[in-house]
Design a protein around this motif. Structure first.
Motif, PDB file in Angstrom:
ATOM      1  N   HIS A  91      -9.622  94.467  12.236  1.00  0.00           N
ATOM      2  CA  HIS A  91      -9.824  94.294  13.669  1.00  0.00           C
ATOM      3  C   HIS A  91     -10.794  93.141  13.890  1.00  0.00           C
ATOM      4  O   HIS A  91     -11.636  92.854  13.041  1.00  0.00           O
ATOM      5  CB  HIS A  91     -10.428  95.547  14.304  1.00  0.00           C
ATOM      6  CG  HIS A  91      -9.575  96.767  14.206  1.00  0.00           C
ATOM      7  ND1 HIS A  91      -8.730  97.160  15.205  1.00  0.00           N
ATOM      8  CD2 HIS A  91      -9.445  97.686  13.229  1.00  0.00           C
ATOM      9  CE1 HIS A  91      -8.113  98.270  14.861  1.00  0.00           C
ATOM     10  NE2 HIS A  91      -8.532  98.608  13.659  1.00  0.00           N
ATOM     11  N   ARG A  96      -8.664 102.519  16.411  1.00  0.00           N
ATOM     12  CA  ARG A  96      -9.259 102.215  17.711  1.00  0.00           C
ATOM     13  C   ARG A  96      -9.796 100.794  17.695  1.00  0.00           C
ATOM     14  O   ARG A  96     -10.341 100.324  16.693  1.00  0.00           O
ATOM     15  CB  ARG A  96     -10.408 103.176  18.022  1.00  0.00           C
ATOM     16  CG  ARG A  96      -9.983 104.561  18.438  1.00  0.00           C
ATOM     17  CD  ARG A  96     -11.198 105.381  18.815  1.00  0.00           C
ATOM     18  NE  ARG A  96     -11.878 104.880  19.981  1.00  0.00           N
ATOM     19  CZ  ARG A  96     -13.106 105.232  20.340  1.00  0.00           C
ATOM     20  NH1 ARG A  96     -13.804 106.054  19.583  1.00  0.00           N
ATOM     21  NH2 ARG A  96     -13.648 104.740  21.440  1.00  0.00           N
ATOM     22  N   PRO A  97      -9.683 100.054  18.788  1.00  0.00           N
ATOM     23  CA  PRO A  97     -10.259  98.702  18.844  1.00  0.00           C
ATOM     24  C   PRO A  97     -11.735  98.730  18.504  1.00  0.00           C
ATOM     25  O   PRO A  97     -12.452  99.674  18.856  1.00  0.00           O
ATOM     26  CB  PRO A  97     -10.021  98.284  20.305  1.00  0.00           C
ATOM     27  CG  PRO A  97      -8.864  99.120  20.761  1.00  0.00           C
ATOM     28  CD  PRO A  97      -8.999 100.425  20.031  1.00  0.00           C
ATOM     29  N   ASP A 111     -22.589 106.424  22.456  1.00  0.00           N
ATOM     30  CA  ASP A 111     -22.016 107.744  22.687  1.00  0.00           C
ATOM     31  C   ASP A 111     -23.146 108.778  22.703  1.00  0.00           C
ATOM     32  O   ASP A 111     -24.315 108.442  22.544  1.00  0.00           O
ATOM     33  CB  ASP A 111     -20.990 108.058  21.596  1.00  0.00           C
ATOM     34  CG  ASP A 111     -19.942 109.078  22.019  1.00  0.00           C
ATOM     35  OD1 ASP A 111     -20.221 109.865  22.948  1.00  0.00           O
ATOM     36  OD2 ASP A 111     -18.863 109.102  21.410  1.00  0.00           O
ATOM     37  N   ILE A 118     -19.184 101.325  21.314  1.00  0.00           N
ATOM     38  CA  ILE A 118     -19.749 101.784  22.571  1.00  0.00           C
ATOM     39  C   ILE A 118     -20.727 102.934  22.303  1.00  0.00           C
ATOM     40  O   ILE A 118     -20.411 103.864  21.561  1.00  0.00           O
ATOM     41  CB  ILE A 118     -18.629 102.247  23.531  1.00  0.00           C
ATOM     42  CG1 ILE A 118     -17.743 101.053  23.921  1.00  0.00           C
ATOM     43  CG2 ILE A 118     -19.213 102.893  24.784  1.00  0.00           C
ATOM     44  CD1 ILE A 118     -16.536 101.450  24.730  1.00  0.00           C
ATOM     45  N   ASP A 174     -20.032 107.063  32.996  1.00  0.00           N
ATOM     46  CA  ASP A 174     -19.962 107.640  31.649  1.00  0.00           C
ATOM     47  C   ASP A 174     -19.694 109.142  31.721  1.00  0.00           C
ATOM     48  O   ASP A 174     -18.874 109.677  30.965  1.00  0.00           O
ATOM     49  CB  ASP A 174     -21.276 107.391  30.889  1.00  0.00           C
ATOM     50  CG  ASP A 174     -21.587 105.923  30.718  1.00  0.00           C
ATOM     51  OD1 ASP A 174     -20.711 105.189  30.220  1.00  0.00           O
ATOM     52  OD2 ASP A 174     -22.701 105.509  31.087  1.00  0.00           O
ATOM     53  N   GLU A 204     -14.283  97.119  19.626  1.00  0.00           N
ATOM     54  CA  GLU A 204     -15.239  97.157  20.729  1.00  0.00           C
ATOM     55  C   GLU A 204     -15.416  98.574  21.267  1.00  0.00           C
ATOM     56  O   GLU A 204     -16.505  98.946  21.721  1.00  0.00           O
ATOM     57  CB  GLU A 204     -14.814  96.213  21.861  1.00  0.00           C
ATOM     58  CG  GLU A 204     -13.437  96.471  22.459  1.00  0.00           C
ATOM     59  CD  GLU A 204     -12.344  95.706  21.742  1.00  0.00           C
ATOM     60  OE1 GLU A 204     -11.255  95.539  22.342  1.00  0.00           O
ATOM     61  OE2 GLU A 204     -12.575  95.263  20.595  1.00  0.00           O
ATOM     62  N   GLU A 205     -14.367  99.395  21.190  1.00  0.00           N
ATOM     63  CA  GLU A 205     -14.491 100.782  21.638  1.00  0.00           C
ATOM     64  C   GLU A 205     -15.361 101.587  20.672  1.00  0.00           C
ATOM     65  O   GLU A 205     -16.115 102.468  21.090  1.00  0.00           O
ATOM     66  CB  GLU A 205     -13.114 101.434  21.760  1.00  0.00           C
ATOM     67  CG  GLU A 205     -12.274 100.911  22.908  1.00  0.00           C
ATOM     68  CD  GLU A 205     -10.967 101.664  23.031  1.00  0.00           C
ATOM     69  OE1 GLU A 205     -10.833 102.735  22.416  1.00  0.00           O
ATOM     70  OE2 GLU A 205     -10.065 101.168  23.734  1.00  0.00           O
ATOM     71  N   ARG A 206     -15.234 101.288  19.376  1.00  0.00           N
ATOM     72  CA  ARG A 206     -16.001 102.049  18.389  1.00  0.00           C
ATOM     73  C   ARG A 206     -17.482 101.695  18.410  1.00  0.00           C
ATOM     74  O   ARG A 206     -18.298 102.413  17.831  1.00  0.00           O
ATOM     75  CB  ARG A 206     -15.417 101.810  16.991  1.00  0.00           C
ATOM     76  CG  ARG A 206     -14.065 102.449  16.793  1.00  0.00           C
ATOM     77  CD  ARG A 206     -13.648 102.361  15.353  1.00  0.00           C
ATOM     78  NE  ARG A 206     -12.712 101.290  15.108  1.00  0.00           N
ATOM     79  CZ  ARG A 206     -12.418 100.806  13.916  1.00  0.00           C
ATOM     80  NH1 ARG A 206     -13.006 101.303  12.854  1.00  0.00           N
ATOM     81  NH2 ARG A 206     -11.547  99.847  13.766  1.00  0.00           N
TER      82      ARG A 206
END
Length: 420
Positions: free
Chosen positions: A137, A316-317, A325, A323, A241, A319-321
């Motif tokens: 990725h 998962r992309p 949490d 973020i 969120d 950039e999402e991973r």
């Protein structure tokens, strides 16, 4: 054409190929020189819901060994999986900036799922492990980001990070026309370690106490959360969120209720906990493990626990991973893992065994440096969300195991549930 067909057929049979739910449609996106005279092929499969890019290094060998699967033939002879050949493997390690002057050999570990792991010997002893990512990725892999940060902070709860390697490839979807991502990384190989899941199963089966180990795990998870919160981006959980999390909870609950009658029967009670959690204080969001369970921790002889595999979901992309949490999500994952270990281990008092582990883990986590405050209602919602997801998975794949998450749902709904 035959080259691509043979290469594609081999990739589609590998455990790390993630597109088994559809008929693949491969094309060679790029071919790059690699160490040891190998070639790094980047194969794009764009037949699924999202395109996936696979990293397939091949080495030319004159006389393949029985362990080698000949993948394709070209004008120079048979091409085989390059990670199995020391010239490539040691060369990749050197490109990461690791001193290879004492390396005497390498071997690929079996049983890997989404990646390929290579162990290196120095003076005849295994000392280094290299994880070669098979799905690529754009952006740095979170396994690299997190373990480098934790190692730099001196955390005793992860293996020492040694180096990583990136590559570039064409990407017409980017303004620059080029993507850049992580090929792999190296860290200390921990000798004599045992998988936490295996240890917990044995303890449950033999009716042995596991609470001391659970307490040590609570300390380790808190330490990792504290170090990540200090070193990487954090953010307040804003209204968007909270609503996004609530929507994800509700979506998973609706899917499970449609497939599992027992979840449908508990829909209102579960949803009530979700709604209550929306009005509770939420901790700051930060980097977390994201998929924490007993299979992601290693027990080092006389050395405590090490937490591994911070990669997240491989498809998962990136950039999402990356973020931020909720840290209590990791806590919820470990609590559910204790329940699974107790049930699968088959102890006659599985519920009591798991409850003791949960209590010890939570007590240690709450009192450890780096711990994030655990609101009981929010944690209950996260545990329920995990168990709801598990119920869908078990109903689809392992119906005999469905009672495990259903019992977890009932336990989390009970007024006396011990969740913080």
């Amino acid at each position: 054409m035959q080259f691509t067909d043979d290469l594609s057929a081999w990739v589609a049979q590998q455990r790390w190929y993630a597109g088994k739910s559809h008929e693949p449609r491969f094309r060679i996106l790029d071919a790059q020189p690699a160490p040891g005279g190998a070639t790094r092929y980047l194969l794009m499969d764009d037949a699924g819901s999202l395109p996936a890019l696979y990293h397939v290094p091949l080495a030319s060998v004159a006389s393949p060994t029985p362990a080698d699967a000949v993948i394709v033939l070209d004008g120079e002879g048979p091409l085989v999986d390059a990670p199995r050949h020391p010239a490539f493997a040691i060369g990749i390690l050197a490109e990461m900036g690791v001193d290879v002057s004492r390396v005497t050999g390498s071997r690929v570990l079996t049983g890997e799922q989404s990646n390929t792991s290579i162990v290196f010997d120095e003076d005849g002893q295994p000392t280094i492990i290299l994880k070669l990512f098979r799905t690529l990725h754009h952006g740095e892999n979170p396994d690299v980001t997190v373990q480098r940060v934790l190692s730099s902070a001196g955390s005793p709860h992860v293996p020492r990070f040694l180096g990583s390697l990136d590559a570039e490839w064409p990407d017409v979807g980017r303004e620059s026309g080029v993507a850049r991502g992580t090929l792999g990384f190296a860290q200390d190989f921990l000798r004599g370690v045992r998988d936490g899941w295996e240890i917990a199963l044995e303890a449950a089966r033999d009716q042995r106490d596991f609470t001391e180990a659970a307490r040590d795990l609570g300390n380790a998870v808190a330490g990792v959360h504290g170090a990540l919160g200090a070193a990487l981006e954090t953010a307040d959980a804003g209204p968007d969120d909270v609503m996004a999390t609530a929507a994800a909870w509700r979506r998973r609950l609706e899917v499970a209720a449609a497939e599992v009658p027992a979840v449908a029967d508990r829909f209102a009670a579960i949803d009530a906990v979700y709604r209550a959690a929306l009005d509770r204080p939420w901790p700051r969001m930060q980097r977390i493990h994201g998929d924490l369970h007993l299979g992601q921790v290693l027990a080092v002889p006389e050395g405590g626990w090490r937490i591994v595999d911070f990669e997240g979901e491989p498809l998962r992309p990136m950039e999402e991973r990356a973020i931020p949490d909720l840290p209590p999500r990791d806590v919820a994952g470990m609590l559910r893992s204790f329940d699974y270990a107790g049930a699968v281990g088959g102890a006659p008092d599985a519920g009591e065994w798991a409850a003791a582990c949960r209590a010890a883990f939570l007590d240690a986590y709450a009192g450890a440096a780096g711990a994030v405050a655990l609101d009981s209602v929010l944690l209950r919602a996260l545990v329920l969300d995990k168990a709801v997801y598990e119920s869908t998975y078990e109903a689809r794949n392992r119906p005999d195991w469905l009672p495990v998450p259903l019992a977890g749902i009932d336990a989390a709904l009970a007024p006396e549930a011990l969740l913080g």
